[in-house]
Design a protein around this motif. Sequence first.
Motif, PDB file in Angstrom:
ATOM      1  N   ALA A 267       7.501  -9.299  -7.474  1.00 22.22           N
ATOM      2  CA  ALA A 267       6.704  -9.654  -6.293  1.00 22.22           C
ATOM      3  C   ALA A 267       6.844  -8.572  -5.218  1.00 22.22           C
ATOM      4  O   ALA A 267       5.861  -8.185  -4.567  1.00 22.22           O
ATOM      5  CB  ALA A 267       7.145 -11.010  -5.752  1.00 22.22           C
ATOM      6  N   ALA A 268       8.060  -8.057  -5.038  1.00 19.73           N
ATOM      7  CA  ALA A 268       8.287  -7.008  -4.040  1.00 19.73           C
ATOM      8  C   ALA A 268       7.545  -5.731  -4.439  1.00 19.73           C
ATOM      9  O   ALA A 268       6.948  -5.055  -3.583  1.00 19.73           O
ATOM     10  CB  ALA A 268       9.783  -6.726  -3.893  1.00 19.73           C
ATOM     11  N   ALA A 269       7.559  -5.406  -5.736  1.00 15.40           N
ATOM     12  CA  ALA A 269       6.860  -4.210  -6.208  1.00 15.40           C
ATOM     13  C   ALA A 269       5.350  -4.375  -6.004  1.00 15.40           C
ATOM     14  O   ALA A 269       4.655  -3.440  -5.575  1.00 15.40           O
ATOM     15  CB  ALA A 269       7.175  -3.958  -7.680  1.00 15.40           C
ATOM     16  N   THR A 270       4.829  -5.575  -6.304  1.00 13.01           N
ATOM     17  CA  THR A 270       3.403  -5.844  -6.091  1.00 13.01           C
ATOM     18  C   THR A 270       3.046  -5.707  -4.613  1.00 13.01           C
ATOM     19  O   THR A 270       2.039  -5.086  -4.263  1.00 13.01           O
ATOM     20  CB  THR A 270       3.049  -7.267  -6.593  1.00 13.01           C
ATOM     21  OG1 THR A 270       3.365  -7.348  -7.980  1.00 13.01           O
ATOM     22  CG2 THR A 270       1.581  -7.580  -6.380  1.00 13.01           C
ATOM     23  N   GLU A 271       3.877  -6.283  -3.765  1.00  8.42           N
ATOM     24  CA  GLU A 271       3.644  -6.196  -2.309  1.00  8.42           C
ATOM     25  C   GLU A 271       3.710  -4.742  -1.834  1.00  8.42           C
ATOM     26  O   GLU A 271       2.879  -4.290  -1.046  1.00  8.42           O
ATOM     27  CB  GLU A 271       4.679  -7.056  -1.578  1.00  8.42           C
ATOM     28  CG  GLU A 271       4.569  -7.029  -0.067  1.00  8.42           C
ATOM     29  CD  GLU A 271       3.296  -7.675   0.472  1.00  8.42           C
ATOM     30  OE1 GLU A 271       3.081  -7.587   1.698  1.00  8.42           O
ATOM     31  OE2 GLU A 271       2.506  -8.259  -0.302  1.00  8.42           O
ATOM     32  N   ALA A 272       4.674  -3.959  -2.351  1.00 11.55           N
ATOM     33  CA  ALA A 272       4.801  -2.550  -1.970  1.00 11.55           C
ATOM     34  C   ALA A 272       3.555  -1.772  -2.406  1.00 11.55           C
ATOM     35  O   ALA A 272       3.032  -0.943  -1.642  1.00 11.55           O
ATOM     36  CB  ALA A 272       6.055  -1.942  -2.597  1.00 11.55           C
ATOM     37  N   ALA A 273       3.066  -2.059  -3.621  1.00 12.66           N
ATOM     38  CA  ALA A 273       1.862  -1.379  -4.110  1.00 12.66           C
ATOM     39  C   ALA A 273       0.662  -1.749  -3.241  1.00 12.66           C
ATOM     40  O   ALA A 273      -0.166  -0.896  -2.905  1.00 12.66           O
ATOM     41  CB  ALA A 273       1.600  -1.752  -5.569  1.00 12.66           C
ATOM     42  N   ARG A 274       0.573  -3.038  -2.851  1.00 12.87           N
ATOM     43  CA  ARG A 274      -0.534  -3.486  -2.004  1.00 12.87           C
ATOM     44  C   ARG A 274      -0.472  -2.783  -0.639  1.00 12.87           C
ATOM     45  O   ARG A 274      -1.498  -2.313  -0.130  1.00 12.87           O
ATOM     46  CB  ARG A 274      -0.459  -5.015  -1.832  1.00 12.87           C
ATOM     47  CG  ARG A 274      -1.703  -5.641  -1.236  1.00 12.87           C
ATOM     48  CD  ARG A 274      -1.539  -7.143  -1.053  1.00 12.87           C
ATOM     49  NE  ARG A 274      -0.513  -7.482  -0.071  1.00 12.87           N
ATOM     50  CZ  ARG A 274      -0.671  -7.343   1.263  1.00 12.87           C
ATOM     51  NH1 ARG A 274      -1.804  -6.859   1.747  1.00 12.87           N
ATOM     52  NH2 ARG A 274       0.298  -7.686   2.072  1.00 12.87           N
ATOM     53  N   LEU A 275       0.723  -2.705  -0.088  1.00 15.53           N
ATOM     54  CA  LEU A 275       0.895  -2.025   1.210  1.00 15.53           C
ATOM     55  C   LEU A 275       0.562  -0.529   1.091  1.00 15.53           C
ATOM     56  O   LEU A 275      -0.068   0.044   1.982  1.00 15.53           O
ATOM     57  CB  LEU A 275       2.321  -2.203   1.724  1.00 15.53           C
ATOM     58  CG  LEU A 275       2.673  -3.623   2.210  1.00 15.53           C
ATOM     59  CD1 LEU A 275       4.155  -3.701   2.549  1.00 15.53           C
ATOM     60  CD2 LEU A 275       1.825  -4.001   3.423  1.00 15.53           C
ATOM     61  N   ALA A 276       0.973   0.098  -0.012  1.00  8.45           N
ATOM     62  CA  ALA A 276       0.683   1.519  -0.217  1.00  8.45           C
ATOM     63  C   ALA A 276      -0.826   1.741  -0.320  1.00  8.45           C
ATOM     64  O   ALA A 276      -1.369   2.691   0.259  1.00  8.45           O
ATOM     65  CB  ALA A 276       1.386   2.031  -1.470  1.00  8.45           C
TER      66      ALA A 276
ATOM     67  N   GLY B 146      -3.124  -0.164   1.000  1.00  4.55           N
ATOM     68  CA  GLY B 146      -3.650  -0.374   2.353  1.00  4.55           C
ATOM     69  C   GLY B 146      -3.446   0.851   3.231  1.00  4.55           C
ATOM     70  O   GLY B 146      -4.341   1.258   3.974  1.00  4.55           O
ATOM     71  N   ALA B 147      -2.262   1.444   3.119  1.00  3.61           N
ATOM     72  CA  ALA B 147      -1.962   2.640   3.917  1.00  3.61           C
ATOM     73  C   ALA B 147      -2.862   3.799   3.497  1.00  3.61           C
ATOM     74  O   ALA B 147      -3.378   4.546   4.336  1.00  3.61           O
ATOM     75  CB  ALA B 147      -0.493   3.024   3.758  1.00  3.61           C
ATOM     76  N   LYS B 148      -3.071   3.935   2.174  1.00  7.11           N
ATOM     77  CA  LYS B 148      -3.926   5.003   1.657  1.00  7.11           C
ATOM     78  C   LYS B 148      -5.358   4.824   2.153  1.00  7.11           C
ATOM     79  O   LYS B 148      -6.006   5.769   2.596  1.00  7.11           O
ATOM     80  CB  LYS B 148      -3.874   4.985   0.128  1.00  7.11           C
ATOM     81  CG  LYS B 148      -4.619   6.100  -0.563  1.00  7.11           C
ATOM     82  CD  LYS B 148      -4.368   6.016  -2.064  1.00  7.11           C
ATOM     83  CE  LYS B 148      -5.345   6.859  -2.845  1.00  7.11           C
ATOM     84  NZ  LYS B 148      -5.205   6.644  -4.288  1.00  7.11           N
ATOM     85  N   GLN B 149      -5.838   3.572   2.091  1.00  6.13           N
ATOM     86  CA  GLN B 149      -7.197   3.287   2.548  1.00  6.13           C
ATOM     87  C   GLN B 149      -7.332   3.552   4.042  1.00  6.13           C
ATOM     88  O   GLN B 149      -8.321   4.140   4.502  1.00  6.13           O
ATOM     89  CB  GLN B 149      -7.557   1.838   2.217  1.00  6.13           C
ATOM     90  CG  GLN B 149      -9.030   1.529   2.374  1.00  6.13           C
ATOM     91  CD  GLN B 149      -9.376   0.119   1.900  1.00  6.13           C
ATOM     92  OE1 GLN B 149      -8.616  -0.487   1.153  1.00  6.13           O
ATOM     93  NE2 GLN B 149     -10.508  -0.377   2.343  1.00  6.13           N
ATOM     94  N   ALA B 150      -6.328   3.139   4.814  1.00  6.43           N
ATOM     95  CA  ALA B 150      -6.358   3.377   6.267  1.00  6.43           C
ATOM     96  C   ALA B 150      -6.371   4.871   6.575  1.00  6.43           C
ATOM     97  O   ALA B 150      -7.095   5.328   7.471  1.00  6.43           O
ATOM     98  CB  ALA B 150      -5.155   2.702   6.926  1.00  6.43           C
ATOM     99  N   ALA B 151      -5.590   5.651   5.805  1.00  8.97           N
ATOM    100  CA  ALA B 151      -5.562   7.104   6.015  1.00  8.97           C
ATOM    101  C   ALA B 151      -6.921   7.717   5.692  1.00  8.97           C
ATOM    102  O   ALA B 151      -7.408   8.600   6.422  1.00  8.97           O
ATOM    103  CB  ALA B 151      -4.471   7.737   5.147  1.00  8.97           C
ATOM    104  N   GLN B 152      -7.565   7.243   4.610  1.00 12.81           N
ATOM    105  CA  GLN B 152      -8.896   7.763   4.244  1.00 12.81           C
ATOM    106  C   GLN B 152      -9.926   7.423   5.326  1.00 12.81           C
ATOM    107  O   GLN B 152     -10.730   8.265   5.710  1.00 12.81           O
ATOM    108  CB  GLN B 152      -9.337   7.179   2.896  1.00 12.81           C
ATOM    109  CG  GLN B 152      -8.607   7.777   1.713  1.00 12.81           C
ATOM    110  CD  GLN B 152      -8.923   7.062   0.402  1.00 12.81           C
ATOM    111  OE1 GLN B 152      -9.408   5.934   0.394  1.00 12.81           O
ATOM    112  NE2 GLN B 152      -8.631   7.717  -0.711  1.00 12.81           N
TER     113      GLN B 152
END
Length: 109
Positions: free
Chosen positions: A20-29, A31-37
């Motif tokens: 669950a933590a890995a899934t959440e980390a991937a989701r956050l990553a 989101g961060a990538k999309q925000a940067a784009q």
Amino acid sequence: GGAVVDSEELRAGAQDERAAAATEAARLADGAKQAAQESALLEAREERDRLAAVASPLDEAKRSLEAARRKRDALYSQLESAEVHLATVAAARNAAERKLDRLAEREGR
């Protein structure tokens, strides 16, 4: 035997939490990538708009300059025509004066 089940349950629970933590980390990553784009896209649009704001007056000035050059060329052309006309008139005047001089000489004889 109960201790073995408990430790396996604990291990399975810990694995679930890690997943669950890995899934959440991937989701956050993501989101961060999309925000940067989106941020980069927004910056690129703002830069394009800034450049357009500078380019527009430059284009206008270029058009004005070209119009002024065309007007100058037309005026030079008119001036050349006027000079040719003036030379023609001067030549005709000189010819008329010579004719008058000849007539005056004849009458003077």
